[in-house]
Design an enzyme around this catalytic site. Structure first.
Site, PDB file in Angstrom:
ATOM      1  N   HIS A  53       0.752  -1.487   0.357  1.00  0.00           N
ATOM      2  CA  HIS A  53      -0.235   0.086  -0.131  1.00  0.00           C
ATOM      3  C   HIS A  53       0.472   1.228  -0.158  1.00  0.00           C
ATOM      4  O   HIS A  53       1.821   1.090   0.390  1.00  0.00           O
ATOM      5  CB  HIS A  53      -1.160   0.217   1.780  1.00  0.00           C
ATOM      6  CG  HIS A  53      -1.470  -1.137   1.527  1.00  0.00           C
ATOM      7  ND1 HIS A  53      -1.281  -2.163   2.279  1.00  0.00           N
ATOM      8  CD2 HIS A  53      -3.465  -1.306   0.878  1.00  0.00           C
ATOM      9  CE1 HIS A  53      -2.970  -2.469   2.075  1.00  0.00           C
ATOM     10  NE2 HIS A  53      -3.314  -1.853   1.390  1.00  0.00           N
ATOM     11  N   ASP A  56       1.949   1.429   3.334  1.00  0.00           N
ATOM     12  CA  ASP A  56       3.573   1.333   4.200  1.00  0.00           C
ATOM     13  C   ASP A  56       4.529   1.155   3.778  1.00  0.00           C
ATOM     14  O   ASP A  56       5.406   1.235   4.872  1.00  0.00           O
ATOM     15  CB  ASP A  56       2.999  -0.337   3.395  1.00  0.00           C
ATOM     16  CG  ASP A  56       2.157  -0.870   2.944  1.00  0.00           C
ATOM     17  OD1 ASP A  56       0.617  -0.447   3.901  1.00  0.00           O
ATOM     18  OD2 ASP A  56       1.374  -1.856   2.748  1.00  0.00           O
ATOM     19  N   MET A  87       2.641  -5.730  -7.249  1.00  0.00           N
ATOM     20  CA  MET A  87       1.042  -5.049  -7.610  1.00  0.00           C
ATOM     21  C   MET A  87       1.463  -3.987  -6.216  1.00  0.00           C
ATOM     22  O   MET A  87       1.919  -3.771  -5.151  1.00  0.00           O
ATOM     23  CB  MET A  87       0.583  -6.062  -6.442  1.00  0.00           C
ATOM     24  CG  MET A  87      -0.948  -5.487  -6.438  1.00  0.00           C
ATOM     25  SD  MET A  87      -1.161  -4.934  -4.675  1.00  0.00           S
ATOM     26  CE  MET A  87      -1.829  -6.129  -4.001  1.00  0.00           C
ATOM     27  N   GLU A 180     -10.776  -6.767  -5.433  1.00  0.00           N
ATOM     28  CA  GLU A 180     -11.171  -7.398  -4.021  1.00  0.00           C
ATOM     29  C   GLU A 180     -12.317  -7.551  -3.181  1.00  0.00           C
ATOM     30  O   GLU A 180     -13.209  -6.056  -2.394  1.00  0.00           O
ATOM     31  CB  GLU A 180      -9.970  -7.153  -3.203  1.00  0.00           C
ATOM     32  CG  GLU A 180      -9.475  -8.498  -2.125  1.00  0.00           C
ATOM     33  CD  GLU A 180      -8.535  -8.272  -1.620  1.00  0.00           C
ATOM     34  OE1 GLU A 180      -7.902  -7.430  -1.840  1.00  0.00           O
ATOM     35  OE2 GLU A 180      -8.208  -9.056   0.105  1.00  0.00           O
ATOM     36  N   LYS A 182     -14.691  -8.418  -0.073  1.00  0.00           N
ATOM     37  CA  LYS A 182     -14.973  -8.741   1.574  1.00  0.00           C
ATOM     38  C   LYS A 182     -16.588  -8.461   1.650  1.00  0.00           C
ATOM     39  O   LYS A 182     -16.800  -7.534   1.024  1.00  0.00           O
ATOM     40  CB  LYS A 182     -14.164  -8.016   1.746  1.00  0.00           C
ATOM     41  CG  LYS A 182     -14.311  -8.930   3.324  1.00  0.00           C
ATOM     42  CD  LYS A 182     -12.587  -8.066   3.912  1.00  0.00           C
ATOM     43  CE  LYS A 182     -12.519  -8.789   5.680  1.00  0.00           C
ATOM     44  NZ  LYS A 182     -11.413  -7.685   5.635  1.00  0.00           N
ATOM     45  N   GLU A 216      -9.725 -13.475  -2.538  1.00  0.00           N
ATOM     46  CA  GLU A 216      -9.174 -13.684  -1.168  1.00  0.00           C
ATOM     47  C   GLU A 216     -10.337 -14.834  -0.634  1.00  0.00           C
ATOM     48  O   GLU A 216     -11.132 -14.745  -0.690  1.00  0.00           O
ATOM     49  CB  GLU A 216      -8.820 -12.812  -0.622  1.00  0.00           C
ATOM     50  CG  GLU A 216      -8.226 -12.777   0.887  1.00  0.00           C
ATOM     51  CD  GLU A 216      -8.039 -11.968   1.773  1.00  0.00           C
ATOM     52  OE1 GLU A 216      -7.394 -11.112   1.828  1.00  0.00           O
ATOM     53  OE2 GLU A 216      -8.448 -12.466   2.984  1.00  0.00           O
ATOM     54  N   HIS A 219     -11.707 -14.400   2.953  1.00  0.00           N
ATOM     55  CA  HIS A 219     -13.743 -13.823   2.256  1.00  0.00           C
ATOM     56  C   HIS A 219     -14.557 -14.129   1.692  1.00  0.00           C
ATOM     57  O   HIS A 219     -15.379 -13.867   2.505  1.00  0.00           O
ATOM     58  CB  HIS A 219     -12.956 -12.133   1.297  1.00  0.00           C
ATOM     59  CG  HIS A 219     -12.148 -10.966   1.733  1.00  0.00           C
ATOM     60  ND1 HIS A 219     -11.546 -10.747   0.917  1.00  0.00           N
ATOM     61  CD2 HIS A 219     -10.943 -11.354   3.040  1.00  0.00           C
ATOM     62  CE1 HIS A 219     -10.181  -9.865   1.518  1.00  0.00           C
ATOM     63  NE2 HIS A 219     -10.441 -10.037   3.346  1.00  0.00           N
ATOM     64  N   ASP A 244      -5.682 -13.922  -3.793  1.00  0.00           N
ATOM     65  CA  ASP A 244      -4.748 -13.200  -2.144  1.00  0.00           C
ATOM     66  C   ASP A 244      -4.951 -14.916  -1.439  1.00  0.00           C
ATOM     67  O   ASP A 244      -6.165 -15.329  -1.377  1.00  0.00           O
ATOM     68  CB  ASP A 244      -5.369 -12.469  -1.402  1.00  0.00           C
ATOM     69  CG  ASP A 244      -5.033 -11.259  -1.832  1.00  0.00           C
ATOM     70  OD1 ASP A 244      -3.974 -10.643  -2.927  1.00  0.00           O
ATOM     71  OD2 ASP A 244      -5.882  -9.378  -0.989  1.00  0.00           O
ATOM     72  N   ASP A 254     -11.743 -11.275  10.242  1.00  0.00           N
ATOM     73  CA  ASP A 254     -11.381 -12.332   9.234  1.00  0.00           C
ATOM     74  C   ASP A 254      -9.706 -12.575   9.149  1.00  0.00           C
ATOM     75  O   ASP A 254      -8.932 -11.505  10.531  1.00  0.00           O
ATOM     76  CB  ASP A 254     -10.608 -10.727   8.341  1.00  0.00           C
ATOM     77  CG  ASP A 254      -9.691 -11.266   7.070  1.00  0.00           C
ATOM     78  OD1 ASP A 254      -9.501 -11.892   6.247  1.00  0.00           O
ATOM     79  OD2 ASP A 254      -9.729  -9.838   6.088  1.00  0.00           O
ATOM     80  N   ASP A 256      -7.072 -14.317   8.060  1.00  0.00           N
ATOM     81  CA  ASP A 256      -5.801 -14.235   6.754  1.00  0.00           C
ATOM     82  C   ASP A 256      -4.678 -15.143   7.788  1.00  0.00           C
ATOM     83  O   ASP A 256      -3.443 -14.910   8.157  1.00  0.00           O
ATOM     84  CB  ASP A 256      -5.532 -12.923   7.463  1.00  0.00           C
ATOM     85  CG  ASP A 256      -6.136 -11.786   6.201  1.00  0.00           C
ATOM     86  OD1 ASP A 256      -6.730 -11.991   5.590  1.00  0.00           O
ATOM     87  OD2 ASP A 256      -6.103 -10.682   7.033  1.00  0.00           O
ATOM     88  N   ASP A 286      -2.044 -13.253   1.191  1.00  0.00           N
ATOM     89  CA  ASP A 286      -2.221 -11.927   1.909  1.00  0.00           C
ATOM     90  C   ASP A 286      -2.837 -12.964   3.367  1.00  0.00           C
ATOM     91  O   ASP A 286      -4.353 -12.904   3.691  1.00  0.00           O
ATOM     92  CB  ASP A 286      -3.462 -11.484   1.191  1.00  0.00           C
ATOM     93  CG  ASP A 286      -3.806 -10.033   1.849  1.00  0.00           C
ATOM     94  OD1 ASP A 286      -3.381  -9.570   2.864  1.00  0.00           O
ATOM     95  OD2 ASP A 286      -5.142 -10.082   2.024  1.00  0.00           O
TER      96      ASP A 286
HETATM   97  C1  GLT Z   1      -6.070  -5.510   3.822  1.00  0.00           C
HETATM   98  C2  GLT Z   1      -7.029  -6.458   3.569  1.00  0.00           C
HETATM   99  C3  GLT Z   1      -6.630  -7.395   2.658  1.00  0.00           C
HETATM  100  C4  GLT Z   1      -6.394  -6.260   1.246  1.00  0.00           C
HETATM  101  C5  GLT Z   1      -5.396  -6.137   1.244  1.00  0.00           C
HETATM  102  C6  GLT Z   1      -5.410  -4.883  -0.205  1.00  0.00           C
HETATM  103  S1  GLT Z   1      -5.396  -4.756   2.735  1.00  0.00           S
HETATM  104  O1  GLT Z   1      -5.493  -6.023   4.774  1.00  0.00           O
HETATM  105  O2  GLT Z   1      -7.622  -7.075   4.683  1.00  0.00           O
HETATM  106  O3  GLT Z   1      -7.388  -8.314   2.194  1.00  0.00           O
HETATM  107  O4  GLT Z   1      -6.314  -7.364  -0.026  1.00  0.00           O
HETATM  108  O5  GLT Z   1      -5.908  -3.417   0.086  1.00  0.00           O
HETATM  109 MN    MN Z   2      -6.827  -9.088   0.955  1.00  0.00          MN
HETATM  110 MN    MN Z   3      -8.229 -11.261   4.874  1.00  0.00          MN
END
Ligand code: GLT
Ligand code: MN
Ligand code: MN
Length: 387
Positions: A53, A56, A87, A180, A182, A216, A219, A244, A254, A256, A286
């Site tokens: 980002h 970041d 990216m 993306e 979610k 993702e 998500h 992702d 979430d 991750d 991700d």
């Molecule tokens: C954030 C989010 C992710 C996205 C990122 C891209 S930022 O961490 O949870 O799923 O992919 O903006």
């Molecule tokens: Mn993501």
């Molecule tokens: Mn996520």
């Protein structure tokens, strides 16, 4: 064995291995890592690229001269290590100004700020050689329905995305835009909740060919959906621009999680799909290390994501080569020329033939598909007792 190499196209975001372990109830548990240090560590691990980002790399509010120094130093690290920046994406969620949306804020000043931030991120990405621009509409959602905002948001986001692609063309940037979805978090509900809704939206844009998806794992899983099916649909539409990878338990915040940490079987069939689809893009993780971890745990997490992917790739290959699997699948998809002749595109003659055809319903109703055996074979490959 299972050593990651750049040719595997594994990527991590600065925000993933750099995650400091903050959660809604707890403070950071790890120090913020210097982006240049992260680049060197990732290169040592055999990673292909690092994504970011805007914020970041360049903290919000950095004066222009300092910004340029930061970018120069980062670029030097990229050149020294040979790491790519495939990216980039704008952080349109952290700034308090985005509390009721960025591209969908009711306040046109906020929308203008979000748009400007997006253009500046495209400039930054172009300096770093990025080819994919991700848009994650994390704040584009609502908790309150009374505003009626859901009648406006689609037009606002469409206008912004059309503007962004026009800017990219005007500047000679070759970005492919990856959207993306979610379902929720950080908003109560996020517009563009699923792969399907995002995919449909693309075809309402001025330049749909420049837009694809960044689905993702976590998500779709949060929404209780089947990620493998979602990715298959995106691939079939030619719209898998980025992915992702991570893991997640259903119906939760979430998480991750490390790739393969939770739904191994889904991860297996996802790798099977990706590796046999011709997808050439980055395999982006991700995800982030658990909050229990120190820095060593972070690198163990990163290594684990890649190692699991490579193990699953080998297992998927062995599964597809297994003669018993092949025999079962040949039977599963067995064709019958008489039936096939009735299908395909319409003609009046074919429709008449279809109405007259003698369909062997008794046999069809008795047929077994041998899926118990097939699935067991997948499990046995996964458990390492076969192949
Ligand atoms: C954030 C989010 C992710 C996205 C990122 C891209 S930022 O961490 O949870 O799923 O992919 O903006
Ligand atoms: Mn993501
Ligand atoms: Mn996520």
């Amino acid at each position: 064995m299972y050593e990651p190499k750049p040719e595997h196209k594994f990527t991590f975001g600065l925000w993933t291995v750099g995650n400091v372990g903050r959660d809604p109830f707890g403070d950071a548990v790890r120090e913020k890592l210097d982006p240049v240090y992260v680049v060197h560590k990732l290169a040592e691990l055999g990673v292909y690229g690092v994504n970011l980002h805007d914020e970041d790399l360049i903290p919000r509010g950095t004066p222009p001269r300092e910004r340029d120094q930061i970018v120069r130093r980062f670029k030097r690290a990229i050149e020294e290590t040979g790491l790519r920046v495939p990216m980039v994406t704008a952080n349109l969620f952290s700034d308090p100004a985005f509390k009721d949306g960025a591209l969908t804020s009711p306040d046109p000043w906020v929308r203008a700020y979000a748009l400007r931030k997006s253009l500046e991120t495209m400039d930054l990405g172009a300096e770093l050689g990025a080819e994919i621009y991700v848009v994650w509409p994390g704040r584009e959602g609502a908790e309150v329905e009374a505003t009626g905002k859901s009648r406006h948001v689609w037009a606002w986001v469409r206008e912004a995305l059309n503007y962004m692609v026009a800017y990219a063309e005007d500047q000679g940037y070759g970005y492919r835009f990856a959207l993306e979805p979610k379902p929720n978090e950080p908003r109560g509900d996020i517009y563009f909740a699923t792969v399907g809704s995002m995919l449909a939206f693309i075809y309402t844009l001025d330049r749909p060919e420049r837009f694809g998806l960044n689905p993702e794992f976590a998500h779709e899983t949060m929404a209780g959906l089947n990620f493998v099916h979602a990715v298959a649909q995106v691939l079939e539409a030619g719209k898998l621009f980025h992915i992702d990878l991570n893991d997640q338990r259903m119906s939760r915040f979430d998480q991750d999680l490390r790739f393969g940490a939770e739904n191994l079987k889904a991860a297996f069939f996802l790798v099977d799909l990706l590796e046999h689809s011709g997808y050439q893009g980055p395999r982006h993780f991700d995800a982030h290390a658990l909050r229990t971890e120190d820095e060593d745990g972070v690198w163990a997490f990163a290594r684990g994501c890649m190692r699991t992917y490579l193990i699953l790739k080998e297992k998927a290959h062995a599964f597809r080569q297994d003669p018993e699997v092949q025999a079962l699948l040949a039977e599963y998809y067995r064709g019958d020329d008489k039936a096939l002749a009735l299908l395909g595109s319409y003609s009046r003659a074919k429709a008449e033939a279809l109405k007259r055809a003698d369909i062997p319903l008794d046999a069809l109703r008795r047929r077994g598909y041998a899926l118990e055996r097939l699935d067991q074979l997948a499990v046995e490959h996964l458990l390492g007792v076969r192949g």
